[in-house]
Design an enzyme around this catalytic site. Structure first.
Site, mmCIF file in Angstrom:
data_model
loop_
_atom_site.group_PDB
_atom_site.id
_atom_site.type_symbol
_atom_site.label_atom_id
_atom_site.label_comp_id
_atom_site.label_asym_id
_atom_site.label_seq_id
_atom_site.Cartn_x
_atom_site.Cartn_y
_atom_site.Cartn_z
ATOM 1 N N HIS A 39 0.876 -1.194 0.000
ATOM 2 C CA HIS A 39 0.000 0.000 0.000
ATOM 3 C C HIS A 39 0.901 1.229 0.000
ATOM 4 C CE1 HIS A 39 -3.792 2.114 1.696
ATOM 5 N NE2 HIS A 39 -2.928 3.056 1.312
ATOM 6 N N HIS A 45 1.451 5.354 -1.846
ATOM 7 C CA HIS A 45 1.026 6.444 -2.733
ATOM 8 C C HIS A 45 2.277 7.012 -3.395
ATOM 9 C CE1 HIS A 45 -3.060 6.547 -1.008
ATOM 10 N NE2 HIS A 45 -2.427 6.117 0.073
ATOM 11 N N LEU A 46 2.362 6.844 -4.705
ATOM 12 C CA LEU A 46 3.552 7.351 -5.418
ATOM 13 C C LEU A 46 3.291 8.694 -6.093
ATOM 14 C CD1 LEU A 46 5.033 4.159 -7.158
ATOM 15 C CD2 LEU A 46 5.788 5.261 -5.040
ATOM 16 N N ARG A 47 1.994 9.064 -6.194
ATOM 17 C CA ARG A 47 1.640 10.353 -6.829
ATOM 18 C C ARG A 47 2.089 10.403 -8.291
ATOM 19 N NH1 ARG A 47 -1.440 10.713 -2.368
ATOM 20 N NH2 ARG A 47 -0.430 11.637 -0.601
ATOM 21 N N ASN A 72 -5.539 6.830 -5.976
ATOM 22 C CA ASN A 72 -6.213 8.115 -5.682
ATOM 23 C C ASN A 72 -5.375 9.299 -6.168
ATOM 24 O OD1 ASN A 72 -4.237 7.792 -3.703
ATOM 25 N ND2 ASN A 72 -5.388 8.933 -2.155
ATOM 26 N N LYS A 76 -9.256 -0.662 -5.270
ATOM 27 C CA LYS A 76 -9.235 0.015 -3.964
ATOM 28 C C LYS A 76 -10.542 0.770 -3.778
ATOM 29 C CE LYS A 76 -7.679 1.947 -0.182
ATOM 30 N NZ LYS A 76 -6.576 2.855 -0.041
ATOM 31 N N HIS A 109 -10.449 0.849 2.207
ATOM 32 C CA HIS A 109 -10.172 1.892 3.198
ATOM 33 C C HIS A 109 -11.351 1.782 4.166
ATOM 34 C CE1 HIS A 109 -8.651 5.946 4.559
ATOM 35 N NE2 HIS A 109 -9.775 5.773 5.239
ATOM 36 N N HIS A 166 -4.491 -0.418 6.276
ATOM 37 C CA HIS A 166 -4.037 0.410 7.399
ATOM 38 C C HIS A 166 -4.934 0.295 8.639
ATOM 39 C CE1 HIS A 166 -6.924 2.954 5.393
ATOM 40 N NE2 HIS A 166 -6.087 3.393 4.500
ATOM 41 N N ASP A 194 1.456 2.693 3.446
ATOM 42 C CA ASP A 194 0.602 3.872 3.252
ATOM 43 C C ASP A 194 1.440 5.155 3.221
ATOM 44 O OD1 ASP A 194 -1.690 5.257 2.697
ATOM 45 O OD2 ASP A 194 -2.440 5.282 4.753
ATOM 46 N N HIS A 219 3.004 14.557 1.012
ATOM 47 C CA HIS A 219 2.378 15.844 0.679
ATOM 48 C C HIS A 219 3.451 16.907 0.877
ATOM 49 C CE1 HIS A 219 -1.880 14.532 0.590
ATOM 50 N NE2 HIS A 219 -1.530 13.704 1.548
ATOM 51 N N ALA A 265 -4.048 15.022 4.782
ATOM 52 C CA ALA A 265 -3.813 13.798 5.565
ATOM 53 C C ALA A 265 -2.809 12.908 4.842
ATOM 54 C CB ALA A 265 -5.125 13.050 5.753
HETATM 55 O O1 DOR Z 1 -3.749 9.794 5.387
HETATM 56 C C1 DOR Z 1 -3.997 9.332 4.280
HETATM 57 N N1 DOR Z 1 -3.444 9.845 3.168
HETATM 58 N N2 DOR Z 1 -4.848 8.302 4.180
HETATM 59 C C2 DOR Z 1 -5.283 7.865 2.991
HETATM 60 O O2 DOR Z 1 -6.080 6.968 2.966
HETATM 61 C C3 DOR Z 1 -4.842 8.536 1.742
HETATM 62 C C4 DOR Z 1 -3.564 9.196 1.908
HETATM 63 C C5 DOR Z 1 -3.183 10.168 0.787
HETATM 64 O O3 DOR Z 1 -3.419 9.826 -0.375
HETATM 65 O O4 DOR Z 1 -2.619 11.209 1.081
HETATM 66 ZN ZN ZN Z 2 -3.375 5.039 1.528
#
Ligand code: DOR
Ligand code: ZN
Length: 352
Positions: A13, A15-17, A41, A98, A135, A170, A243, A247, A259
């Site tokens: 899990h 997030h690579l953006r 996402n 997802k 999630h 998570h 996870d 950011h 978040a």
């Molecule tokens: O804190 C989080 N950030 N929880 C998530 O489920 C998504 C993630 C994000 O994409 O920043």
């Molecule tokens: Zn996530």
């Protein structure tokens, strides 16, 4: 000096953006992992076969000639996801879908509110061998209760689709751990690095720390203890899903702070620290590199990574993103030779 060599991890899990952020973060995951499950996402999200294929191509092209890392692709399960879309995603090589309940986290707008309406999609996932990643937070519930309020939905889906592989992503509560333990082998949970370390007090107990604000929010000490116990238990239902969710500092230190916790640069060193503290280093590889692969039906990674016991301080910032444990001393680090490969992704990641 102590050394630990394990199979490369599977981060189930992450997030690579996209764009510059992708270029900045990919190397840390590719350095430590043989594979990672890439969250959908993005903006815009991964909804169509074309989105998925393009995103995979972008990641692979960023990897350059590094061939020892494979992105496992996911698509977002939304109210419009049909059985036909699932079948097409399978043909395109998707590993998982997802499901984000509506509005519970970053880029989850337009997410699911009616979990039963998706039964045809779950049925197709069950048939095609696509994993359903949840999630697990119930929209509208009080923030600290959102995960517990979701568990009945998990139980219902698991009992209605006994052959569907389901991952509660998570997990953050003792309730969730007990629930996953009570369900059959088709249900597992990922555990993040940060939820194994922090409680809600680290977020709001003193001054507000936006860099550990994430969804689901960290909970009580007894919840964290239940997560640690699960990670150290050697039970194959619990495996690594970091996870890691980068950011920009400007979007975290902000009146509407985003978040997500950026754990990728410290992922294995932090886990070594935790497992060593509990005298369970012998179980680390099972958690990071075996149980996830087994659940997903994948062969184990063949390449390995070495960590060494040597003190270092986590930098305050990597390319305008603050990593988890910034400024803290860790006693394990990735072996300096692990990044010696001349490939593009490895070169972009300083060995920590
Ligand atoms: O804190 C989080 N950030 N929880 C998530 O489920 C998504 C993630 C994000 O994409 O920043
Ligand atoms: Zn996530």
């Amino acid at each position: 000096m102590k050394e630990l060599t394990i199979r490369k991890a599977d981060d189930m899990h992450v997030h690579l953006r996209q764009n510059e952020m992708l270029r900045n973060v990919l190397g840390y995951t590719a350095l430590q992992c043989g594979r990672a499950l890439i969250m959908p996402n993005t903006t815009p999200p991964i909804l169509t076969v074309q989105d998925l294929v393009n995103y995979r191509e972008t990641i692979v092209s960023e990897l350059g000639d590094r061939t020892d890392f494979t992105p496992l692709m996911t698509f977002k399960v939304v109210p419009a996801t049909s059985a036909a879309i699932v079948q097409d995603m399978k043909k395109a090589g998707a590993t998982a879908g997802k499901l984000y309940p509506d509005g519970v986290t970053t880029n989850s707008e337009g997410g699911v509110t009616d979990f039963e309406a998706l039964y045809p999609a779950y049925e197709a996932m069950e048939k095609e061998g696509i994993v359903l990643c949840l999630h697990g937070e119930m929209p509208g519930a009080f923030s600290l209760d959102r995960e517990s309020a979701f568990l009945d939905t998990l139980r219902t889906i698991a009992s209605d689709f006994p052959k569907l592989k389901i991952v509660l992503e998570h997990a953050t509560t003792a309730d969730a751990i007990a629930c996953v333990l009570s369900l059959p082998h088709n249900v597992a949970a990922t555990l993040t690095v940060h939820h194994l370390f922090i409680t809600l007090d680290d977020v709001i107990g003193d001054k507000l720390n936006p860099h550990v604000f994430c969804k689901p929010i960290a909970k009580r000490p007894e919840d964290r203890d239940a997560l640690v116990k699960a990670a150290l238990s050697g039970n194959p239902k619990f495996f690594l899903g970091s996870d890691s969710a980068p950011h920009l500092i400007s979007n975290k230190e902000n009146a509407c702070g985003a978040a997500g916790v950026y754990t990728a640069p410290v992922m294995l060193p932090a886990l070594c620290e935790l497992f060593a503290k509990h005298d369970k280093l012998n179980l680390l590889e099972l958690f990071t590199s075996v149980y996830g692969a087994k659940f997903y039906g994948l062969p184990l990674n063949e390449s390995s990574i070495t960590l060494i016991e040597e003190s270092w301080t986590v930098p305050e910032e990597f390319q305008s993103v603050k990593p988890f444990l910034a400024g803290s001393k860790l006693s394990w680090r990735v072996h300096p030779d692990a990044g010696k490969s001349k490939t593009k992704a490895a070169a972009s990641a300083k060995v920590l």
